[in-house]
Write an enzyme that holds these catalytic residues in place. Structure first.
Site, PDB file in Angstrom:
ATOM      1  N   ARG A 226       0.969  -1.074  -0.039  1.00  0.00           N
ATOM      2  CA  ARG A 226       0.064   0.022   0.067  1.00  0.00           C
ATOM      3  C   ARG A 226       1.090   1.235  -0.002  1.00  0.00           C
ATOM      4  O   ARG A 226       1.755   1.146   0.845  1.00  0.00           O
ATOM      5  CB  ARG A 226      -0.849  -0.069   1.242  1.00  0.00           C
ATOM      6  CG  ARG A 226      -1.672   1.409   1.634  1.00  0.00           C
ATOM      7  CD  ARG A 226      -2.332   1.832   0.620  1.00  0.00           C
ATOM      8  NE  ARG A 226      -3.542   1.003  -0.056  1.00  0.00           N
ATOM      9  CZ  ARG A 226      -4.669   1.050   0.355  1.00  0.00           C
ATOM     10  NH1 ARG A 226      -5.264   1.590   1.523  1.00  0.00           N
ATOM     11  NH2 ARG A 226      -5.493   0.126  -0.123  1.00  0.00           N
ATOM     12  N   ARG A 248      -5.568 -13.087   0.364  1.00  0.00           N
ATOM     13  CA  ARG A 248      -5.915 -11.659   0.576  1.00  0.00           C
ATOM     14  C   ARG A 248      -5.113 -11.129   1.698  1.00  0.00           C
ATOM     15  O   ARG A 248      -4.991 -11.730   2.773  1.00  0.00           O
ATOM     16  CB  ARG A 248      -7.351 -11.605   0.895  1.00  0.00           C
ATOM     17  CG  ARG A 248      -8.444 -12.146  -0.214  1.00  0.00           C
ATOM     18  CD  ARG A 248      -9.753 -12.292   0.273  1.00  0.00           C
ATOM     19  NE  ARG A 248      -9.907 -13.011   1.729  1.00  0.00           N
ATOM     20  CZ  ARG A 248     -10.971 -12.999   2.230  1.00  0.00           C
ATOM     21  NH1 ARG A 248     -12.040 -12.363   2.140  1.00  0.00           N
ATOM     22  NH2 ARG A 248     -10.973 -13.772   3.495  1.00  0.00           N
ATOM     23  N   ASP A 288      -2.447   0.134  -4.527  1.00  0.00           N
ATOM     24  CA  ASP A 288      -1.839  -1.193  -4.230  1.00  0.00           C
ATOM     25  C   ASP A 288      -1.108  -1.753  -5.427  1.00  0.00           C
ATOM     26  O   ASP A 288      -1.472  -1.761  -6.473  1.00  0.00           O
ATOM     27  CB  ASP A 288      -3.199  -2.056  -4.070  1.00  0.00           C
ATOM     28  CG  ASP A 288      -4.187  -1.834  -2.760  1.00  0.00           C
ATOM     29  OD1 ASP A 288      -3.654  -0.859  -1.864  1.00  0.00           O
ATOM     30  OD2 ASP A 288      -5.345  -2.111  -2.795  1.00  0.00           O
ATOM     31  N   GLU A 296      -4.951  -1.465  -7.761  1.00  0.00           N
ATOM     32  CA  GLU A 296      -6.021  -0.838  -7.403  1.00  0.00           C
ATOM     33  C   GLU A 296      -5.706   0.681  -7.076  1.00  0.00           C
ATOM     34  O   GLU A 296      -4.332   0.747  -6.575  1.00  0.00           O
ATOM     35  CB  GLU A 296      -6.885  -1.098  -6.399  1.00  0.00           C
ATOM     36  CG  GLU A 296      -7.493  -2.478  -6.462  1.00  0.00           C
ATOM     37  CD  GLU A 296      -8.514  -2.769  -5.263  1.00  0.00           C
ATOM     38  OE1 GLU A 296      -8.991  -1.899  -4.677  1.00  0.00           O
ATOM     39  OE2 GLU A 296      -8.803  -3.960  -5.245  1.00  0.00           O
ATOM     40  N   ASN A 298      -7.248   3.704  -4.700  1.00  0.00           N
ATOM     41  CA  ASN A 298      -8.242   3.787  -3.560  1.00  0.00           C
ATOM     42  C   ASN A 298      -8.182   5.249  -3.299  1.00  0.00           C
ATOM     43  O   ASN A 298      -7.526   5.727  -2.692  1.00  0.00           O
ATOM     44  CB  ASN A 298      -7.689   2.816  -2.449  1.00  0.00           C
ATOM     45  CG  ASN A 298      -7.567   1.427  -2.527  1.00  0.00           C
ATOM     46  OD1 ASN A 298      -8.656   0.812  -2.566  1.00  0.00           O
ATOM     47  ND2 ASN A 298      -6.333   0.824  -3.013  1.00  0.00           N
TER      48      ASN A 298
END
Length: 330
Positions: A226, A248, A288, A296, A298
């Site tokens: 992140r 995950r 990400d 991604e 975010n």
């Protein structure tokens, strides 16, 4: 810098973890900088037109609040003290932080339409962070597809046949609900997995939304990075490690944060997307990255700044507020 009147659109403050929640960190820093804080829930929004004045108002039921990193028991929570609810005209505030969690559904989209009516910089306007139009136009999995060279092979479709053909081409795949969050509903399906047809039948019988399908990136076993960007610039990164037996790495499902630096590929990705984020008014963003690939972007309610600050001894919330305050005249 004059004191700003700030309203935070969020999930119940009483329920957040003050040691890990990014919204709480933003509120704590805003308070330390002398700003006045209100909190409200999105379902209290109401948009009213006033024909006699040819105007409108965006109102909510809000509470002025003080937040505390540590302290004695306060009304409703150990980390917050609330004033009574009052009707707050959001058009009379300086800043609204749109920080409620997804899902990114019609309720979320409706809030962006209402907030967009008051968004802007200058007299009579309220700065919404992040820009509600840009949030609406940037669903977190779809917006990354603005940068196809940075992503693993990806498909978004309603077609079961297209998904089966994608797996036939790429073998190991990941299925994701397009508007999901927190790792919910994500499946890995190998080339030999016999559950694909059944899973697609179930999904498309219960949802009208398409699925995102990506080639599985084995590097996820080493973590999902992140990276936090503030006004288009890198603030830092954490690595989220999945638990044993999991693919995950989201902290919502037990991922563990670890310190990590940036690779040259990470810097390339951030350099490519940073100008887009700044231009669109996406001040606080978390991307990400798995291995070499962006997965991604975010923009709704990114998290991870408290973990980042603990590892790097930084103050990411201060960077966010510096970027916000720079939009206001001294």
């Amino acid at each position: 810098m004059p004191s700003l009147k700030i309203a935070v659109q969020m999930d119940p403050l009483e329920q957040v973890n003050p040691k890990g929640d990014s919204t709480f960190a933003l509120m704590l820093e805003a308070q330390a900088r002398g700003h006045t804080l209100y909190e409200y829930h999105v379902n209290s929004l109401r948009y009213e037109t006033h024909p006699e004045s040819k105007g409108f108002a965006l109102l909510c039921q809000a509470r002025q609040v003080q937040v505390f990193r540590e302290g004695a028991q306060h009304e409703g929570a150990q980390h917050a003290q609330f004033s009574p609810y009052e009707t707050l005209d959001l058009g009379q505030t300086d800043v609204v932080l749109m920080r409620q969690d997804p899902p990114f559904d019609m309720g979320y989209i409706s809030a962006t339409y209402m907030l967009e009516r008051i968004h802007g910089i200058g007299e009579g306007k309220t700065l919404i962070v992040n820009n509600p139009r840009a949030v609406r136009d940037a669903p977190e999995k779809l917006v990354a597809m603005n940068f196809p060279a940075l992503m693993p092979p990806t498909l978004v479709t309603w077609s079961s046949e297209a998904i089966k053909a994608f797996r036939a081409e790429h073998g190991d795949i990941i299925l994701k609900p397009l508007y999901g969050n927190g790792g919910v509903g994500i499946f890995r399906l190998s080339a030999q997995d016999e559950n694909l047809s059944s899973l697609l039948e179930f999904y498309f019988s219960t949802s009208r939304e398409p699925l995102m399908v990506q080639r599985f990136v084995p590097a996820v076993k080493a973590g999902d990075k992140r990276i936090i960007l503030v006004d288009g610039e890198v603030a830092g990164a954490i690595n989220r490690m999945p638990q044993e037996g999991e693919i995950r790495s989201n902290m919502h499902v037990g991922g563990v944060a670890q310190p990590i630096g940036l690779t040259e590929r990470d810097k390339e990705i951030c350099t490519a997307i940073g100008p887009f984020l700044k231009r669109e008014g996406l001040i606080f963003v978390g991307i990400d990255v798995i291995g070499e690939w962006l997965t991604e972007i975010n923009v709704t309610s990114p998290t991870g700044i408290q973990e980042l600050d603990r590892f790097n001894h930084t103050n990411t919330a201060a960077l966010v507020w510096q970027a916000i305050e720079s939009k206001f005249p001294s």
